[in-house]
Write a protein that holds these residues in place. Structure first.
Motif, PDB file in Angstrom:
ATOM      1  N   MET A 266       0.841  -1.192   0.000  1.00 48.11           N
ATOM      2  CA  MET A 266       0.000   0.000   0.000  1.00 48.11           C
ATOM      3  C   MET A 266       0.878   1.243   0.000  1.00 48.11           C
ATOM      4  SD  MET A 266      -3.020   1.102   2.675  1.00 48.11           S
ATOM      5  CE  MET A 266      -4.063  -0.260   2.151  1.00 48.11           C
ATOM      6  N   THR A 267       0.616   2.150  -0.950  1.00 45.99           N
ATOM      7  CA  THR A 267       1.396   3.383  -1.019  1.00 45.99           C
ATOM      8  C   THR A 267       0.990   4.331   0.099  1.00 45.99           C
ATOM      9  OG1 THR A 267      -0.183   4.555  -2.423  1.00 45.99           O
ATOM     10  CG2 THR A 267       1.436   3.134  -3.525  1.00 45.99           C
ATOM     11  N   GLN A 268       1.822   5.361   0.301  1.00 50.17           N
ATOM     12  CA  GLN A 268       1.523   6.345   1.333  1.00 50.17           C
ATOM     13  C   GLN A 268       0.207   7.061   1.039  1.00 50.17           C
ATOM     14  OE1 GLN A 268       4.874   8.676   2.537  1.00 50.17           O
ATOM     15  NE2 GLN A 268       3.607  10.361   3.278  1.00 50.17           N
ATOM     16  N   VAL A 269      -0.060   7.304  -0.246  1.00 49.01           N
ATOM     17  CA  VAL A 269      -1.311   7.954  -0.635  1.00 49.01           C
ATOM     18  C   VAL A 269      -2.501   7.058  -0.296  1.00 49.01           C
ATOM     19  CG1 VAL A 269      -2.685   8.812  -2.560  1.00 49.01           C
ATOM     20  CG2 VAL A 269      -0.245   9.338  -2.438  1.00 49.01           C
ATOM     21  N   ASP A 270      -2.383   5.757  -0.623  1.00 44.63           N
ATOM     22  CA  ASP A 270      -3.459   4.813  -0.315  1.00 44.63           C
ATOM     23  C   ASP A 270      -3.691   4.723   1.185  1.00 44.63           C
ATOM     24  OD1 ASP A 270      -3.815   4.227  -2.975  1.00 44.63           O
ATOM     25  OD2 ASP A 270      -2.477   2.491  -2.955  1.00 44.63           O
ATOM     26  N   LEU A 271      -2.594   4.688   1.956  1.00 36.39           N
ATOM     27  CA  LEU A 271      -2.704   4.599   3.410  1.00 36.39           C
ATOM     28  C   LEU A 271      -3.416   5.820   3.977  1.00 36.39           C
ATOM     29  CD1 LEU A 271      -1.942   2.982   5.943  1.00 36.39           C
ATOM     30  CD2 LEU A 271       0.182   4.297   6.032  1.00 36.39           C
ATOM     31  N   SER A 272      -3.053   6.992   3.489  1.00 33.76           N
ATOM     32  CA  SER A 272      -3.688   8.223   3.958  1.00 33.76           C
ATOM     33  C   SER A 272      -5.172   8.231   3.635  1.00 33.76           C
ATOM     34  CB  SER A 272      -3.008   9.441   3.328  1.00 33.76           C
ATOM     35  OG  SER A 272      -1.658   9.527   3.733  1.00 33.76           O
ATOM     36  N   SER A 273      -5.517   7.723   2.444  1.00 34.41           N
ATOM     37  CA  SER A 273      -6.914   7.667   2.032  1.00 34.41           C
ATOM     38  C   SER A 273      -7.712   6.724   2.931  1.00 34.41           C
ATOM     39  CB  SER A 273      -7.010   7.205   0.573  1.00 34.41           C
ATOM     40  OG  SER A 273      -8.350   7.077   0.175  1.00 34.41           O
ATOM     41  N   GLU A 274      -7.145   5.566   3.259  1.00 30.63           N
ATOM     42  CA  GLU A 274      -7.818   4.597   4.127  1.00 30.63           C
ATOM     43  C   GLU A 274      -8.005   5.156   5.530  1.00 30.63           C
ATOM     44  OE1 GLU A 274      -9.025   1.598   3.599  1.00 30.63           O
ATOM     45  OE2 GLU A 274      -8.370   1.163   1.553  1.00 30.63           O
ATOM     46  N   VAL A 275      -6.976   5.819   6.031  1.00 35.27           N
ATOM     47  CA  VAL A 275      -7.068   6.414   7.366  1.00 35.27           C
ATOM     48  C   VAL A 275      -8.134   7.509   7.374  1.00 35.27           C
ATOM     49  CG1 VAL A 275      -5.858   7.846   9.067  1.00 35.27           C
ATOM     50  CG2 VAL A 275      -4.741   5.836   8.083  1.00 35.27           C
ATOM     51  N   GLY A 276      -8.158   8.323   6.321  1.00 35.53           N
ATOM     52  CA  GLY A 276      -9.152   9.386   6.228  1.00 35.53           C
ATOM     53  C   GLY A 276     -10.564   8.853   6.213  1.00 35.53           C
ATOM     54  N   ALA A 277     -10.770   7.735   5.519  1.00 36.37           N
ATOM     55  CA  ALA A 277     -12.103   7.135   5.449  1.00 36.37           C
ATOM     56  C   ALA A 277     -12.535   6.561   6.797  1.00 36.37           C
ATOM     57  CB  ALA A 277     -12.127   6.041   4.389  1.00 36.37           C
ATOM     58  N   ALA A 278     -11.578   6.092   7.583  1.00 36.08           N
ATOM     59  CA  ALA A 278     -11.899   5.475   8.876  1.00 36.08           C
ATOM     60  C   ALA A 278     -12.042   6.506   9.995  1.00 36.08           C
ATOM     61  CB  ALA A 278     -10.812   4.465   9.253  1.00 36.08           C
ATOM     62  N   LEU A 279     -11.527   7.706   9.782  1.00 37.14           N
ATOM     63  CA  LEU A 279     -11.484   8.706  10.848  1.00 37.14           C
ATOM     64  C   LEU A 279     -12.854   9.058  11.433  1.00 37.14           C
ATOM     65  CD1 LEU A 279      -9.805  10.569  12.594  1.00 37.14           C
ATOM     66  CD2 LEU A 279      -9.896  12.281  10.758  1.00 37.14           C
ATOM     67  N   PRO A 280     -13.909   9.265  10.620  1.00 34.89           N
ATOM     68  CA  PRO A 280     -15.213   9.582  11.220  1.00 34.89           C
ATOM     69  C   PRO A 280     -15.691   8.516  12.195  1.00 34.89           C
ATOM     70  CG  PRO A 280     -15.249  10.036   8.876  1.00 34.89           C
ATOM     71  CD  PRO A 280     -13.972   9.295   9.146  1.00 34.89           C
ATOM     72  N   TYR A 281     -15.378   7.259  11.906  1.00 30.69           N
ATOM     73  CA  TYR A 281     -15.831   6.173  12.764  1.00 30.69           C
ATOM     74  C   TYR A 281     -14.971   6.069  14.024  1.00 30.69           C
ATOM     75  CZ  TYR A 281     -18.451   5.435   8.605  1.00 30.69           C
ATOM     76  OH  TYR A 281     -19.298   5.653   7.541  1.00 30.69           O
ATOM     77  N   LEU A 282     -13.702   6.442  13.914  1.00 26.64           N
ATOM     78  CA  LEU A 282     -12.867   6.532  15.106  1.00 26.64           C
ATOM     79  C   LEU A 282     -13.406   7.620  16.029  1.00 26.64           C
ATOM     80  CD1 LEU A 282     -10.210   5.594  16.540  1.00 26.64           C
ATOM     81  CD2 LEU A 282      -9.142   7.622  15.524  1.00 26.64           C
ATOM     82  N   ARG A 283     -13.815   8.731  15.454  1.00 26.15           N
ATOM     83  CA  ARG A 283     -14.362   9.826  16.254  1.00 26.15           C
ATOM     84  C   ARG A 283     -15.669   9.402  16.920  1.00 26.15           C
ATOM     85  NH1 ARG A 283     -15.838  13.797  12.841  1.00 26.15           N
ATOM     86  NH2 ARG A 283     -15.989  15.305  14.536  1.00 26.15           N
ATOM     87  N   ARG A 284     -16.499   8.658  16.213  1.00 30.35           N
ATOM     88  CA  ARG A 284     -17.734   8.140  16.800  1.00 30.35           C
ATOM     89  C   ARG A 284     -17.412   7.238  17.991  1.00 30.35           C
ATOM     90  NH1 ARG A 284     -21.817   4.425  13.307  1.00 30.35           N
ATOM     91  NH2 ARG A 284     -19.956   3.127  13.153  1.00 30.35           N
TER      92      ARG A 284
END
Length: 266
Positions: A1-19
């Motif tokens: 997984m590239t750094q860009v892909d990793l950042s995208s995955e983390v960004g997508a998961a962030l709202p649920y981490l906040r929940r």
């Protein structure tokens, strides 16, 4: 997984981490502070996220490491709901509530829960079982359901009753919710977002809290990402449609556990 892909995955998961973070703390501001600290830790060391079975699991594992290091605190006040919640927390089996939320609300399987919490799968399963029992014991109250779909409303009524709570009524519109809520004040409000007359469940809850004061609220929506943007106050307890019975049971137990919940304001 590239750094860009990793950042995208983390960004997508962030709202649920906040929940998840705000459900643990009972506070949007405190939960978001933990989420921000987690992101800072990820930026400092990406290996926990990149080496995990998935970036989302890695992100939650990073959060959990910070959470347990700080003692898993709930915001304390001199008196009031969160002080009561803090006392309740001290009586719970360590890590049981976290395991329950991860498994039911965030929908991680037991293997992923174990990975996040750095425990065995059998222990993760045992913690989920313990949490269900501990959080239900001795907690009962009155629940107002705001839901315009009859089948869903009946299902929610059944779940609420099975948990030992009393349903004060089922409202299909904003005006109906206010009427029911003010005539028989609930201890918890379970609300859909879109109601029968195209009114808003958010507005109905806002009206009720203005009359009744703070109390726990659980929102149900088919589009949770629309309410987890970070751009305005958000619900501490949010269930996605279609939901599972376990999700509803866990959210109700959590919300009753914290007798006050920050909620949407528009």
């Amino acid at each position: 997984m590239t750094q860009v892909d990793l950042s995208s995955e983390v960004g997508a998961a962030l709202p649920y981490l906040r929940r998840y973070a705000r459900a643990l703390t009972g506070s949007q501001s405190s939960g978001d502070n933990y989420a921000a600290a987690t992101l800072e830790a990820v930026l400092a060391d990406r290996s926990v996220v990149s080496d995990a079975s998935s970036p989302k699991v890695g992100l939650f594992a990073m959060f959990h490491g910070i959470w347990v290091t700080t003692g898993a605190p709930v915001e304390e006040e001199d008196a009031g709901p969160r002080a009561i919640a803090q006392k309740h927390l001290q009586r719970l089996t360590t890590n049981s509530r976290e395991a329950l939320l991860l498994h039911t609300i965030e929908e991680f399987n037991l293997g992923e829960v174990a990975e996040i919490m750095q425990i065995g799968s059998d222990e993760a399963e045992n913690l989920v079982t313990i949490a269900r029992q501990e959080m239900a014991d001795g907690i009962s109250g009155r629940v107002l359901i705001i839901e315009d779909e009859a089948i869903i409303a009946m299902d929610l009524e059944s779940i609420v009753a099975d948990l030992g709570h009393r349903v004060t009524g089922v409202a299909r519109t904003r005006d109906g919710a206010v009427k029911l809520g003010t005539s028989d004040a609930p201890d918890l409000i379970l609300a859909d977002i879109q109601l029968a007359d195209n009114s808003s469940g958010v507005d109905a809850v806002r009206d009720l809290l203005a009359e009744l004061g703070h109390r726990p609220v659980i929102f149900i929506t088919a589009f949770p990402e629309r309410l987890l943007t970070g751009e305005r106050p958000e619900p501490a307890f949010l269930i996605s449609k279609p939901y599972s019975e376990d999700q509803v049971r866990s959210a109700i137990s959590q919300a009753m556990f914290f007798s006050s919940t920050e909620t949407l304001k528009v």
